[in-house]
Design a protein around this motif. Structure first.
Motif, PDB file in Angstrom:
ATOM      1  N   LYS A  29      -0.220  24.064  -6.321  1.00 29.49           N
ATOM      2  CA  LYS A  29      -0.384  25.376  -5.454  1.00 29.49           C
ATOM      3  C   LYS A  29       0.772  25.438  -4.781  1.00 29.49           C
ATOM      4  O   LYS A  29       1.160  26.597  -4.377  1.00 29.49           O
ATOM      5  CB  LYS A  29      -1.852  25.398  -4.796  1.00 29.49           C
ATOM      6  N   LEU A  30       1.071  24.446  -4.093  1.00 30.86           N
ATOM      7  CA  LEU A  30       2.211  24.224  -3.055  1.00 30.86           C
ATOM      8  C   LEU A  30       3.817  24.694  -3.986  1.00 30.86           C
ATOM      9  O   LEU A  30       4.324  25.471  -3.374  1.00 30.86           O
ATOM     10  CB  LEU A  30       2.441  23.007  -2.558  1.00 30.86           C
ATOM     11  N   TYR A  31       3.630  24.307  -5.219  1.00 31.53           N
ATOM     12  CA  TYR A  31       4.749  24.695  -5.813  1.00 31.53           C
ATOM     13  C   TYR A  31       4.887  26.138  -6.189  1.00 31.53           C
ATOM     14  O   TYR A  31       5.814  26.735  -6.196  1.00 31.53           O
ATOM     15  CB  TYR A  31       4.573  23.957  -7.299  1.00 31.53           C
ATOM     16  N   GLU A  41       6.198  16.162  -2.021  1.00 30.50           N
ATOM     17  CA  GLU A  41       5.425  15.049  -1.214  1.00 30.50           C
ATOM     18  C   GLU A  41       4.116  14.899  -2.161  1.00 30.50           C
ATOM     19  O   GLU A  41       3.651  13.711  -2.098  1.00 30.50           O
ATOM     20  CB  GLU A  41       5.038  15.277   0.164  1.00 30.50           C
ATOM     21  N   GLN A  42       3.539  16.051  -2.304  1.00 32.07           N
ATOM     22  CA  GLN A  42       2.042  15.694  -3.195  1.00 32.07           C
ATOM     23  C   GLN A  42       2.522  15.156  -4.614  1.00 32.07           C
ATOM     24  O   GLN A  42       1.622  14.318  -5.114  1.00 32.07           O
ATOM     25  CB  GLN A  42       1.585  17.179  -3.367  1.00 32.07           C
ATOM     26  N   TYR A  43       3.569  15.601  -5.399  1.00 33.58           N
ATOM     27  CA  TYR A  43       3.473  15.258  -6.740  1.00 33.58           C
ATOM     28  C   TYR A  43       3.955  13.658  -6.477  1.00 33.58           C
ATOM     29  O   TYR A  43       3.713  12.718  -7.390  1.00 33.58           O
ATOM     30  CB  TYR A  43       4.915  15.928  -7.383  1.00 33.58           C
ATOM     31  N   GLN A  59       7.432  18.652 -13.116  1.00 34.53           N
ATOM     32  CA  GLN A  59       7.108  19.215 -11.829  1.00 34.53           C
ATOM     33  C   GLN A  59       7.931  18.697 -10.674  1.00 34.53           C
ATOM     34  O   GLN A  59       8.430  19.499 -10.211  1.00 34.53           O
ATOM     35  CB  GLN A  59       5.562  19.443 -11.478  1.00 34.53           C
ATOM     36  N   LEU A  60       7.876  17.569 -10.840  1.00 35.63           N
ATOM     37  CA  LEU A  60       8.714  16.846  -9.523  1.00 35.63           C
ATOM     38  C   LEU A  60      10.136  17.029  -9.596  1.00 35.63           C
ATOM     39  O   LEU A  60      10.883  17.323  -8.737  1.00 35.63           O
ATOM     40  CB  LEU A  60       8.215  15.438  -9.347  1.00 35.63           C
ATOM     41  N   ALA A  61      10.545  16.806 -11.054  1.00 37.49           N
ATOM     42  CA  ALA A  61      12.028  17.182 -11.134  1.00 37.49           C
ATOM     43  C   ALA A  61      12.439  18.452 -10.813  1.00 37.49           C
ATOM     44  O   ALA A  61      13.316  18.679 -10.346  1.00 37.49           O
ATOM     45  CB  ALA A  61      12.359  16.950 -12.570  1.00 37.49           C
TER      46      ALA A  61
END
Length: 624
Positions: A29-31, A41-43, A59-61
Motif C-alpha cells: 500500500k505504501l508502494y 522500510e516495510q519490505y 518490489q524492494l529493488a
C-alpha cells in the motif's frame, strides 16, 4: 526528486501489482501510494523476518530504483532475477549496476535483457556496440565543471540562465510538508542573480508562481517576459481518484505566465495538458516559435519522450509532435533544452548508451546526425540531467546526483570549434552526398573521416586556435584539399568544398596531377602521394578504355645510374598503387627516366625551383 519529472509524472505504473499476501499488504500500500521511503522500510522488515520471496525482492529493488539508490537497487535486483525473468527487470538491474560503475556485470544483464526482448531498440543498440564504455571513457573532454554554491542540502535542478537571472527548481523550503516519494519538501521555483564574475547570489523563492504543490522547472522567452513552467495538475483541481488507496492522482502539467512589471501573473494551463498523461520540463526556442517538453502522452516510444509543439503568433498552439527515434527510445528521455541557434537540442536519456542513470546528450535537429553523449565530466555513473547552455555568456549548467543529492553544477566549455564542410560540384553547385571528407591536423595526421549526408555536409568538432585541413573526394570528381584557419573563439567555420569534375584533369596527352611526393631517397608511396594518385584512379574509372604510362623523372643531382634506378622504382610504386585500386594490368605501366628528360634544361646551374620542376611524375595517355 527529479524523477518526478523524468518518470511518468510522479506516478509510475503499478498495473498488475497486488499484495501477494497479508504479510506484504502494508508495504504494497505504501508502494502504491508512492511513499517509497516508508515502503522500503516495510519490505526490508519482511526480509529481516524471513518472509521475503521473489516478489518482495522485486518490489524492494523497484522501490530503490525509483529513488535511484543504485547500490541498494542492484543488491535486491540480484535476488529478484533468480525468480523474475521479466525483460524490464534485467534492464533495470543492468542500469543500476552501471550506475555503480560495474560495467562488465551490467553488460551480462543487458545481454539477458536483449535475449528476452530482442526487438527493443535499447537491446538492438546495445548488441550493436556492447563494449561502448571504453570509447565513451576515451571521448575528448568537452567541459570543465564546477560545483555551484547555489546548491542546498535538498534537491536542486533545472538551472536555466535568462539575462542575468538563474532560474532553478529546489526542495529547500523546509517550511513545506514533505513528499512521501523521498521525504523531501515539495518543489518550488527559485531565482538567483548571476554576476559578471560568475558568482551567484543567494537564492530567492518566486513566491507569486509557487503553489502548495510541485512547481518547476521553467523556461523563458528571450526577452524574459514569458515563462512556461511545470506544476501539478492539482493547481487546476485536475486529478483522478484512487479510492482504494485514498489517493488523488495528479499529473505534471505545463503552464504559461507573463511578467507585469517585476511580478509574474496571468497563469494559464496549456491546452494539450491532460489528467491522462503528464507534460513537463519545457524549453522554449530562442525565436519563441517552438516549445519542447517531455511527456508520456499517447504516441510515446517509451515511458517518457521528448515532444515539440508550435507556438503560433496569435498565442495558440499546434499539435504536439514526437521527436522520433533519433532522440527517444523505449526508455525515458526528458529535460530538453533548445539552444539559442534553435537547432541544437540537449536532453537527458536513460535509454541511450551512457555511463549509468541518465546521461546528457545533444543532437542537431537540422540534419540526420545521431545524438552525441557529452562524455565526462558532465556525465557520470549517476543521474546527470537538465543541461542548459547560454551561448552569449559561454556557460552551461546542469544537475547531477553524483554526490548522493541533486546538485547544480556549472559547465565551462573548453574552446571548441565546429568545422562544417559542404561538398558541391564546382561547375553546377550540385550537392554531393556520400562524398568522403577527412579532417587533418597541422601535422597532416588524419583525425577522422566521414561520408557527407544528403545535404553534402560533414561536421567535425575540434579545438580552437589550431589549423586544420579538409580533404574531400567523390566518385567522378577530382579530390581536393581546403585549409581551415585557426579560430580563437568557439563557433562554426564553414568550408565550401567545391570539387571539379574528374574530366578537368584529363588533357589531350596526359592526366595532370599535382606533384606526387616521395620521401628523400625512397620510393614508397606516401599518404600525400596516394591522395594525388587517387585522382588518376577516378579518371581511369570514369574512362574505362584509357591506358596510362607513368614516367618518373629526377633532377640532375646524383649519378645517372642512381637517378635512373630511383625514378624507375618510383614509377613502379605508382603503378602498383594504381593496380591495388582495381585497375587492370593492361591499362597501366611505368618507367623511370632519371635525369634524361629534364623539363627545364638548366645544366649545372639549376636553381632550387628548376630542380623541383624537373623532379616530377607524368601520366601519359597512351590510349583514350
Amino acid at each position: 526528486m527529479k524523477k518526478l519529472y523524468i518518470a511518468l509524472s510522479f506516478v509510475i505504473s503499478t498495473a498488475g501489482l497486488q499484495a501477494q499476501n497479508t504479510d506484504t499488504a502494508k508495504a504494497d500500500k505504501l508502494y502504491e501510494r508512492y511513499e517509497f521511503v516508508s515502503a522500503a522500510e516495510q519490505y526490508t522488515k519482511l526480509v529481516d523476518q524471513g518472509k521475503a520471496d521473489g516478489y518482495v525482492y522485486k518490489q524492494l529493488a523497484d522501490t530503490y530504483f525509483n529513488m535511484f539508490n543504485t547500490a541498494e537497487a542492484a543488491k535486491w535486483y540480484a535476488k529478484a532475477v533468480e525468480t523474475d525473468q521479466d525483460a524490464e527487470t534485467y534492464y533495470r538491474y543492468a542500469q543500476m549496476l552501471k550506475g555503480n560503475g560495474q560495467y562488465e556485470e551490467s553488460n551480462k544483464q543487458m545481454r539477458k535483457f536483449a535475449a528476452a526482448s530482442p526487438n527493443d531498440q535499447r537491446a538492438k543498440t546495445f548488441m550493436e556496440n556492447p563494449n561502448y564504455i571504453p570509447k565513451l571513457m576515451g571521448k575528448e573532454k568537452m567541459y570543465d565543471i564546477t560545483s555551484l554554491s547555489v546548491s542546498s542540502e535538498k534537491s536542486d535542478f533545472g538551472p536555466v540562465l535568462n539575462n542575468n537571472t538563474l532560474y532553478f527548481t529546489s526542495a529547500r523550503n523546509t517550511s513545506r510538508k514533505t513528499y512521501g516519494w523521498n521525504d523531501e519538501p515539495f518543489l518550488d521555483i527559485y531565482t538567483a542573480t548571476y554576476n559578471t564574475d560568475g558568482s551567484i547570489n543567494e537564492a530567492t523563492a518566486l513566491t507569486e508562481l509557487n503553489s502548495q504543490y510541485h512547481d518547476g522547472p521553467v523556461t523563458l522567452s528571450a526577452d524574459g517576459n514569458t515563462m512556461y513552467f511545470t506544476s501539478d495538475s492539482f493547481r487546476e483541481s485536475s486529478f483522478e481518484r484512487d479510492r482504494k488507496n485514498k489517493l488523488k492522482l495528479g499529473k505534471n502539467n505545463l503552464f504559461k505566465a507573463t511578467k507585469n512589471g517585476d511580478k509574474w501573473g496571468n497563469v494559464q494551463s496549456l491546452p494539450f495538458n491532460s489528467k491522462e498523461y503528464s507534460t513537463s520540463n519545457p524549453s522554449l526556442s530562442h525565436d519563441g516559435k517552438t516549445l519542447y517538453f517531455s511527456s508520456d502522452m499517447p504516441g510515446s516510444l517509451g515511458g517518457v519522450d521528448i515532444w515539440k509543439v508550435a507556438v503560433n503568433a496569435d498565442g495558440s498552439y499546434g499539435t504536439p509532435e514526437n521527436l522520433g527515434k533519433r532522440v527517444n527510445t523505449e526508455g525515458n528521455e526528458s529535460f530538453p533544452f533548445i539552444a539559442q541557434d534553435n537547432q541544437t537540442l540537449y536532453f537527458a536519456s536513460a535509454g541511450k548508451p551512457g555511463f549509468g542513470g541518465y546521461d546528457v546528450f545533444k543532437v542537431k535537429l537540422n540534419d540526420s546526425s545521431e545524438a552525441v553523449n557529452l562524455g565526462k565530466p558532465v556525465n557520470s555513473e549517476k543521474d546527470d540531467f537538465s543541461f542548459s547552455y547560454d551561448q552569449e555568456k559561454n556557460i552551461g549548467f546542469f544537475a547531477s546526483n553524483r554526490s548522493g543529492m541533486d546538485n547544480i553544477y556549472g559547465a565551462n566549455p573548453l574552446c571548441g570549434l565546429e568545422v562544417l564542410t559542404v561538398v558541391t560540384d564546382s561547375k553546377t553547385g550540385k550537392i554531393l552526398s556520400n562524398a568522403k571528407v577527412s579532417i587533418l591536423d597541422d601535422k597532416n595526421n588524419v583525425i577522422a573521416t566521414e561520408m557527407s549526408n544528403s545535404k553534402g555536409e560533414v561536421g567535425y568538432n575540434v579545438e580552437c586556435n589550431k589549423t586544420f585541413t579538409i580533404q574531400a573526394s567523390a566518385t567522378g570528381y577530382e579530390s581536393n584539399t581546403f585549409a581551415v584557419a585557426a579560430v580563437k573563439t568557439g563557433t562554426t567555420t564553414k568550408v565550401a568544398a567545391m570539387l571539379n569534375p574528374i574530366a578537368e584533369i584529363i588533357k589531350e596527352t596526359q592526366v595532370v596531377l599535382n606533384d606526387v611526393f616521395f620521401e628523400f631517397d625512397k620510393s614508397n608511396i606516401t599518404r600525400e602521394g596516394a591522395y594525388e594518385l587517387d585522382k588518376l584512379v577516378e579518371a581511369m574509372k570514369a574512362n574505362p578504355t584509357m591506358v596510362i604510362m607513368v614516367k618518373a623523372h629526377t633532377d640532375n643531382r646524383g649519378s645517372d645510374v642512381y637517378n635512373m634506378r630511383l625514378s624507375d622504382r618510383r614509377a613502379k610504386s605508382s603503378v602498383q598503387y594504381i593496380l591495388s585500386k582495381g585497375i587492370k594490368k593492361d591499362r597501366i605501366s611505368g618507367k623511370g627516366y632519371g635525369e634524361s628528360e629534364p623539363k627545364v634544361n638548366c645544366g649545372e646551374g639549376c636553381t632550387e625551383a628548376e630542380h623541383a620542376e624537373n623532379r616530377r611524375s607524368e601520366f601519359i595517355i597512351v590510349k583514350k
